[in-house]
Design a protein around this motif. Structure first.
Motif, PDB file in Angstrom:
ATOM      1  N   TYR B 196       0.796  -1.233   0.000  1.00  0.00           N
ATOM      2  CA  TYR B 196       0.000   0.000   0.000  1.00  0.00           C
ATOM      3  C   TYR B 196       0.831   1.286   0.000  1.00  0.00           C
ATOM      4  CZ  TYR B 196      -3.785  -3.209   0.214  1.00  0.00           C
ATOM      5  OH  TYR B 196      -4.644  -4.218  -0.111  1.00  0.00           O
ATOM      6  N   SER B 197       2.158   1.118  -0.028  1.00  0.00           N
ATOM      7  CA  SER B 197       2.978   2.328  -0.104  1.00  0.00           C
ATOM      8  C   SER B 197       3.864   2.295  -1.359  1.00  0.00           C
ATOM      9  CB  SER B 197       3.846   2.452   1.150  1.00  0.00           C
ATOM     10  OG  SER B 197       4.745   1.366   1.212  1.00  0.00           O
ATOM     11  N   SER B 198       3.619   1.314  -2.242  1.00  0.00           N
ATOM     12  CA  SER B 198       4.471   1.177  -3.426  1.00  0.00           C
ATOM     13  C   SER B 198       3.719   1.508  -4.704  1.00  0.00           C
ATOM     14  CB  SER B 198       4.993  -0.254  -3.526  1.00  0.00           C
ATOM     15  OG  SER B 198       5.753  -0.570  -2.396  1.00  0.00           O
ATOM     16  N   ARG B 199       4.492   1.897  -5.717  1.00  0.00           N
ATOM     17  CA  ARG B 199       3.904   2.107  -7.021  1.00  0.00           C
ATOM     18  C   ARG B 199       3.854   0.762  -7.750  1.00  0.00           C
ATOM     19  NH1 ARG B 199       7.754   5.322  -9.796  1.00  0.00           N
ATOM     20  NH2 ARG B 199       9.058   3.991  -8.487  1.00  0.00           N
ATOM     21  N   LYS B 200       3.040   0.743  -8.785  1.00  0.00           N
ATOM     22  CA  LYS B 200       2.834  -0.460  -9.592  1.00  0.00           C
ATOM     23  C   LYS B 200       4.182  -1.059 -10.047  1.00  0.00           C
ATOM     24  CE  LYS B 200       1.005  -0.942 -14.172  1.00  0.00           C
ATOM     25  NZ  LYS B 200       0.201  -0.310 -15.239  1.00  0.00           N
ATOM     26  N   ALA B 201       5.085  -0.202 -10.489  1.00  0.00           N
ATOM     27  CA  ALA B 201       6.370  -0.686 -11.006  1.00  0.00           C
ATOM     28  C   ALA B 201       7.233  -1.306  -9.907  1.00  0.00           C
ATOM     29  CB  ALA B 201       7.122   0.450 -11.698  1.00  0.00           C
ATOM     30  N   ASP B 202       7.106  -0.777  -8.674  1.00  0.00           N
ATOM     31  CA  ASP B 202       7.883  -1.333  -7.549  1.00  0.00           C
ATOM     32  C   ASP B 202       7.414  -2.746  -7.238  1.00  0.00           C
ATOM     33  OD1 ASP B 202       9.110   1.126  -7.293  1.00  0.00           O
ATOM     34  OD2 ASP B 202       7.642   1.837  -5.820  1.00  0.00           O
ATOM     35  N   ILE B 203       6.109  -2.956  -7.371  1.00  0.00           N
ATOM     36  CA  ILE B 203       5.551  -4.290  -7.114  1.00  0.00           C
ATOM     37  C   ILE B 203       5.962  -5.231  -8.252  1.00  0.00           C
ATOM     38  CG2 ILE B 203       3.383  -5.590  -6.904  1.00  0.00           C
ATOM     39  CD1 ILE B 203       2.218  -3.040  -5.507  1.00  0.00           C
ATOM     40  N   ALA B 204       5.828  -4.754  -9.491  1.00  0.00           N
ATOM     41  CA  ALA B 204       6.212  -5.571 -10.650  1.00  0.00           C
ATOM     42  C   ALA B 204       7.689  -5.949 -10.610  1.00  0.00           C
ATOM     43  CB  ALA B 204       5.898  -4.818 -11.941  1.00  0.00           C
ATOM     44  N   ALA B 205       8.492  -5.129  -9.932  1.00  0.00           N
ATOM     45  CA  ALA B 205       9.938  -5.387  -9.852  1.00  0.00           C
ATOM     46  C   ALA B 205      10.251  -6.679  -9.104  1.00  0.00           C
ATOM     47  CB  ALA B 205      10.635  -4.207  -9.182  1.00  0.00           C
ATOM     48  N   LEU B 206       9.253  -7.263  -8.445  1.00  0.00           N
ATOM     49  CA  LEU B 206       9.485  -8.529  -7.750  1.00  0.00           C
ATOM     50  C   LEU B 206       9.194  -9.740  -8.632  1.00  0.00           C
ATOM     51  CD1 LEU B 206       8.224  -7.180  -4.419  1.00  0.00           C
ATOM     52  CD2 LEU B 206      10.440  -8.315  -4.682  1.00  0.00           C
ATOM     53  N   ALA B 207       8.671  -9.496  -9.832  1.00  0.00           N
ATOM     54  CA  ALA B 207       8.380 -10.611 -10.744  1.00  0.00           C
ATOM     55  C   ALA B 207       9.636 -11.429 -11.083  1.00  0.00           C
ATOM     56  CB  ALA B 207       7.686 -10.106 -12.006  1.00  0.00           C
ATOM     57  N   PRO B 208      10.797 -10.779 -11.297  1.00  0.00           N
ATOM     58  CA  PRO B 208      12.000 -11.572 -11.589  1.00  0.00           C
ATOM     59  C   PRO B 208      12.363 -12.555 -10.471  1.00  0.00           C
ATOM     60  CG  PRO B 208      12.353  -9.281 -12.199  1.00  0.00           C
ATOM     61  CD  PRO B 208      11.047  -9.333 -11.463  1.00  0.00           C
ATOM     62  N   LEU B 209      12.037 -12.208  -9.230  1.00  0.00           N
ATOM     63  CA  LEU B 209      12.287 -13.127  -8.121  1.00  0.00           C
ATOM     64  C   LEU B 209      11.401 -14.373  -8.279  1.00  0.00           C
ATOM     65  CD1 LEU B 209      13.552 -13.691  -5.267  1.00  0.00           C
ATOM     66  CD2 LEU B 209      11.534 -12.568  -4.314  1.00  0.00           C
ATOM     67  N   VAL B 210      10.157 -14.145  -8.645  1.00  0.00           N
ATOM     68  CA  VAL B 210       9.236 -15.269  -8.875  1.00  0.00           C
ATOM     69  C   VAL B 210       9.765 -16.116 -10.050  1.00  0.00           C
ATOM     70  CG1 VAL B 210       6.839 -15.963  -9.329  1.00  0.00           C
ATOM     71  CG2 VAL B 210       7.300 -13.831  -8.081  1.00  0.00           C
ATOM     72  N   ALA B 211      10.262 -15.443 -11.084  1.00  0.00           N
ATOM     73  CA  ALA B 211      10.792 -16.137 -12.261  1.00  0.00           C
ATOM     74  C   ALA B 211      11.982 -17.021 -11.880  1.00  0.00           C
ATOM     75  CB  ALA B 211      11.206 -15.116 -13.316  1.00  0.00           C
ATOM     76  N   GLU B 212      12.847 -16.453 -11.042  1.00  0.00           N
ATOM     77  CA  GLU B 212      14.040 -17.165 -10.577  1.00  0.00           C
ATOM     78  C   GLU B 212      13.646 -18.433  -9.806  1.00  0.00           C
ATOM     79  OE1 GLU B 212      16.907 -15.385  -7.461  1.00  0.00           O
ATOM     80  OE2 GLU B 212      16.853 -13.984  -9.166  1.00  0.00           O
ATOM     81  N   LEU B 213      12.694 -18.287  -8.896  1.00  0.00           N
ATOM     82  CA  LEU B 213      12.245 -19.436  -8.107  1.00  0.00           C
ATOM     83  C   LEU B 213      11.528 -20.449  -8.990  1.00  0.00           C
ATOM     84  CD1 LEU B 213      11.190 -17.463  -4.967  1.00  0.00           C
ATOM     85  CD2 LEU B 213      12.846 -19.330  -4.993  1.00  0.00           C
ATOM     86  N   GLY B 214      10.845 -19.948  -9.997  1.00  0.00           N
ATOM     87  CA  GLY B 214      10.175 -20.840 -10.942  1.00  0.00           C
ATOM     88  C   GLY B 214      11.200 -21.703 -11.662  1.00  0.00           C
ATOM     89  N   GLU B 215      12.300 -21.089 -12.070  1.00  0.00           N
ATOM     90  CA  GLU B 215      13.400 -21.813 -12.729  1.00  0.00           C
ATOM     91  C   GLU B 215      13.927 -22.931 -11.833  1.00  0.00           C
ATOM     92  OE1 GLU B 215      15.070 -21.616 -15.768  1.00  0.00           O
ATOM     93  OE2 GLU B 215      13.253 -20.520 -16.277  1.00  0.00           O
ATOM     94  N   GLU B 216      13.945 -22.640 -10.526  1.00  0.00           N
ATOM     95  CA  GLU B 216      14.455 -23.635  -9.564  1.00  0.00           C
ATOM     96  C   GLU B 216      13.391 -24.676  -9.229  1.00  0.00           C
ATOM     97  OE1 GLU B 216      15.769 -21.506  -6.111  1.00  0.00           O
ATOM     98  OE2 GLU B 216      17.075 -20.189  -7.288  1.00  0.00           O
ATOM     99  N   GLY B 217      12.185 -24.480  -9.768  1.00  0.00           N
ATOM    100  CA  GLY B 217      11.134 -25.478  -9.562  1.00  0.00           C
ATOM    101  C   GLY B 217      10.255 -25.256  -8.344  1.00  0.00           C
ATOM    102  N   GLU B 218      10.366 -24.104  -7.687  1.00  0.00           N
ATOM    103  CA  GLU B 218       9.491 -23.834  -6.540  1.00  0.00           C
ATOM    104  C   GLU B 218       8.046 -23.888  -7.043  1.00  0.00           C
ATOM    105  OE1 GLU B 218       7.474 -22.217  -3.152  1.00  0.00           O
ATOM    106  OE2 GLU B 218       7.276 -21.573  -5.234  1.00  0.00           O
ATOM    107  N   GLU B 219       7.245 -24.768  -6.417  1.00  0.00           N
ATOM    108  CA  GLU B 219       5.965 -25.092  -7.037  1.00  0.00           C
ATOM    109  C   GLU B 219       4.963 -23.932  -7.138  1.00  0.00           C
ATOM    110  OE1 GLU B 219       3.873 -28.181  -5.014  1.00  0.00           O
ATOM    111  OE2 GLU B 219       4.358 -27.440  -3.023  1.00  0.00           O
ATOM    112  N   ASN B 220       4.957 -23.051  -6.131  1.00  0.00           N
ATOM    113  CA  ASN B 220       4.041 -21.910  -6.204  1.00  0.00           C
ATOM    114  C   ASN B 220       4.437 -20.971  -7.335  1.00  0.00           C
ATOM    115  OD1 ASN B 220       2.365 -22.299  -3.680  1.00  0.00           O
ATOM    116  ND2 ASN B 220       4.452 -22.404  -2.872  1.00  0.00           N
ATOM    117  N   ALA B 221       5.734 -20.721  -7.440  1.00  0.00           N
ATOM    118  CA  ALA B 221       6.235 -19.842  -8.501  1.00  0.00           C
ATOM    119  C   ALA B 221       5.919 -20.453  -9.865  1.00  0.00           C
ATOM    120  CB  ALA B 221       7.735 -19.619  -8.338  1.00  0.00           C
ATOM    121  N   VAL B 222       6.168 -21.752  -9.991  1.00  0.00           N
ATOM    122  CA  VAL B 222       5.889 -22.435 -11.262  1.00  0.00           C
ATOM    123  C   VAL B 222       4.422 -22.266 -11.637  1.00  0.00           C
ATOM    124  CG1 VAL B 222       5.717 -24.703 -12.373  1.00  0.00           C
ATOM    125  CG2 VAL B 222       7.785 -24.104 -11.073  1.00  0.00           C
ATOM    126  N   SER B 223       3.544 -22.451 -10.663  1.00  0.00           N
ATOM    127  CA  SER B 223       2.122 -22.391 -11.007  1.00  0.00           C
ATOM    128  C   SER B 223       1.690 -20.962 -11.359  1.00  0.00           C
ATOM    129  CB  SER B 223       1.283 -23.052  -9.908  1.00  0.00           C
ATOM    130  OG  SER B 223       0.593 -22.107  -9.162  1.00  0.00           O
TER     131      SER B 223
END
Lengths: 302, 302
Positions: B196-223
Motif C-alpha cells: 500500500y505504499s508502493s507504485r505499480k512498477a515497484d511491485i512488478a519489480a518482484l516478478a523476476p524473483l518469482v521467475a528465478e524461483l520458478g526456474e528452480e522449480g518452486e511449485e508456487n512460482a511455477v504455477s
C-alpha cells in the motif's frame, strides 16, 4: 454510581460513550481520528477530547463523576506505543485504562464480550475471532491483496465482467448496460477512466447497483453476489479453524454488504453451514464503544 | 536520397528515427513525453523537437534533406485531436505526416508492416492485432481491472499466496520466505505496508524473483508463471478471433516477462497451440519507430 467509558477510535472519528454497570448509555462525546499509528499524538488528543466531552455530558445526568474504567478500541495499534497512550489517558482522568484493537472492541460489542467471530463486509472485508483470550484474523489484506466479498470487490467484479464482454465480443449484459448508464458512459472502454481516477470508496459505491440487479435476477450480478457470500464464509471458516472452536459459535456480522445485501447474506449462511455445524448469526446495529463496556465489566465485577 | 522518419511517442519519452527506403537507420532524435492526451501541447512540442534533432543528425550523413514522410505512433490518441497534431508536424516540416496509436506502430515494427498480432507483457500486459486494416485489442485494462500475465500480476499473485498461507496457517512456502527476505521483512503481515505504499512498477519489480524461483522449480512460482503464460495466450486468442484470422499468423511478443521468463513463454506457446493451428512467434528487439518506416513505405513505394 459507577460507570465505564467505552471508546472507539477509527481513521475518521473517535466516539466515547459512558455506560452504567447495567449497560445503560448515559453520555457520549465525539472527536476526530483516533488511529494511533496514522494520527499519533493527535489521535491521543482526540481520544482525550472525546472522553472529556463524554464525561461532561455524563455528569449532567449523574451529578457526580465516578468513572471507574476507560476501555478503548483503536485502529492502528500494531507497532504503536500503546502503553504510552494508556498512560496518557489514565493520567488525565485518574482512572484505570486499557487499549485494545478496534477489531477486539467491535467483536466484544456484537458478541457482548463472549467468545466468537465477527465478519465484516462494507467497503472492505475482514474477519476476526476471539477464543479463550486468543485473537485471530483472516482476510483484511486490503483492496489490492484481498478484500474478497467486500463492496469494493463486488463492484470491481462487475467492471471486470464488462471488460470481459468487450474482450470476448459478447453482447453487453444488463449489468454492464446499467453500470455504463450510472456512470454516464457509452462505451465499455471508458470505464478505465473511471477506475483509474477514482478512490476505493467511489468504486465500492457501485456495489448497491450490483445488489439491486441481483435482486432482479440479473445472472451476472447474482453470480458475483453469491461468490461474495462464499468468500466471506471462507474467511469466517479460516478464523473458526484457527481458533479451534468446536461447539456452537456466535458469528457477528457487520457492514452494509453482509448485513443488507440479501443474496450475499443468504449465500454466506448457506456456505457457512457446510463448514460449521452449529452457529448463531448476531446482527445488531450496536456501537463498537459498547464493546468497551462489556470488556471493562469483566474487570469491575470482580 | 529519400528517407522517412518513424516516431514513437510514449508516456516518458519520444524517439524519432530516420530510415532510408531500404530501412537503414541514418539518424535519430529524442525528447520528453509524447502522450497526446496526457501531455497535450507539450507532447506536440516534444515530437517536433525529436523529429528536428533526428533531421539534423540525418543531414550530417546525407548532406541533404529529402524527408518524404513522417509516420508517428503515439500513446493517448483516443479522444485527442490527432488531425491538429498531424497538421502541426506537416506544417513544421513541410512533409506528409500520419499519426497512429503506439500499439499500431509497435505492431508494424515487429511484424514488418504485415498483418498479425502483438502480445506485450512487461509491467503491464495487452494484446493488439491488425488484419486487413482492422485493429483490435484484448486485455490492456490496467493493473486494477486486468493486466493478467504481466509482471505486476505475477508479483501480486506471489503476495496473495503469502497472504493465503497466513490465513490458512500453512507453513511458509519458499516463495514467501524469499519474498520476505527480499523486502527485509520477518512477518507476512508486513507485506501490507509494502503493497500500500508502493507504485505499480515497484511491485512488478518482484516478478523476476518469482521467475528465478520458478526456474528452480518452486511449485508456487511455477504455477503462477504457468498461469501467466495461459492468461497471455487467452488474450492473444481473443484478438485472433476478433480479427477473423484463419491462416498462419505472425505473433510478435514484446516485454521482459513474455520474452525472457522461460516458463511464461513456454506455457504461452503451448497454450496458444491449443487454440491456433499455425503461428510463427516473432521475437525481435526492434524499436517501435521502425514500425513508422514499414507503414510509411506503403505510401511512398506507390
Amino acid at each position: 454510581m459507577k460507570y465505564v467509558i467505552g471508546i472507539d477510535g477509527g481513521g475518521t472519528k473517535t466516539e466515547a460513550t459512558a455506560y452504567t454497570i447495567d449497560g445503560e448509555e448515559i453520555g457520549s462525546g465525539y472527536s476526530g481520528p483516533g488511529n494511533l499509528i496514522l494520527n499519533g499524538e493527535w489521535a491521543i488528543e482526540n481520544i482525550i477530547s472525546a472522553a472529556n466531552e463524554c464525561m461532561e455530558t455524563t455528569n449532567l445526568v449523574y451529578n457526580e463523576s465516578e468513572c471507574v474504567f476507560i476501555y478503548a478500541g483503536l485502529a492502528g495499534i500494531d507497532g504503536a506505543d500503546v502503553a504510552k497512550a494508556e498512560k496518557a489517558l489514565s493520567d488525565r482522568f485518574n482512572v484505570e485504562t486499557k487499549i485494545v484493537s478496534d477489531a477486539e472492541i467491535a467483536l466484544a460489542a456484537l458478541l457482548k464480550g463472549d467468545d466468537g467471530i465477527l465478519t465484516i463486509s462494507g467497503t472492505g472485508s475482514v474477519c476476526y475471532g476471539i477464543h479463550e483470550g486468543k485473537l485471530e484474523r483472516a482476510g483484511g489484506w486490503g483492496h489490492i491483496l484481498g478484500d474478497e466479498g467486500s463492496g469494493y470487490y463486488i463492484a470491481l467484479q462487475a467492471f471486470k465482467r464488462a471488460a470481459l464482454e468487450e474482450d470476448e465480443c459478447i453482447k453487453k449484459s444488463r449489468l454492464t448496460e446499467k453500470l455504463l448508464e450510472r456512470l454516464g458512459m457509452k462505451k465499455v472502454k471508458e470505464i478505465k477512466k473511471f477506475i483509474y481516477s477514482s478512490r476505493k470508496a467511489d468504486i465500492a459505491a457501485l456495489a448497491p447497483l450490483v445488489a439491486e440487479l441481483g435482486e432482479e435476477g440479473e445472472e451476472n450480478a447474482v453470480s458475483i453476489l453469491r461468490e461474495a457470500g462464499r468468500d466471506l464464509a471462507l474467511i469466517t471458516w479460516r478464523v473458526y479453524r484457527k481458533l479451534g472452536f468446536n461447539s456452537k459459535v456466535k458469528i457477528g456480522i457487520s457492514g452494509g454488504i453482509i448485513r443488507r445485501v440479501k443474496l450475499v447474506r443468504k449465500e454466506f449462511e448457506m456456505e457457512l453451514a457446510k463448514y460449521i455445524k452449529e452457529f448463531i448469526i448476531v446482527d445488531d446495529d450496536v456501537s463498537p464503544s459498547k464493546g468497551g463496556y462489556y470488556l471493562a465489566k469483566k474487570y469491575i465485577t470482580n
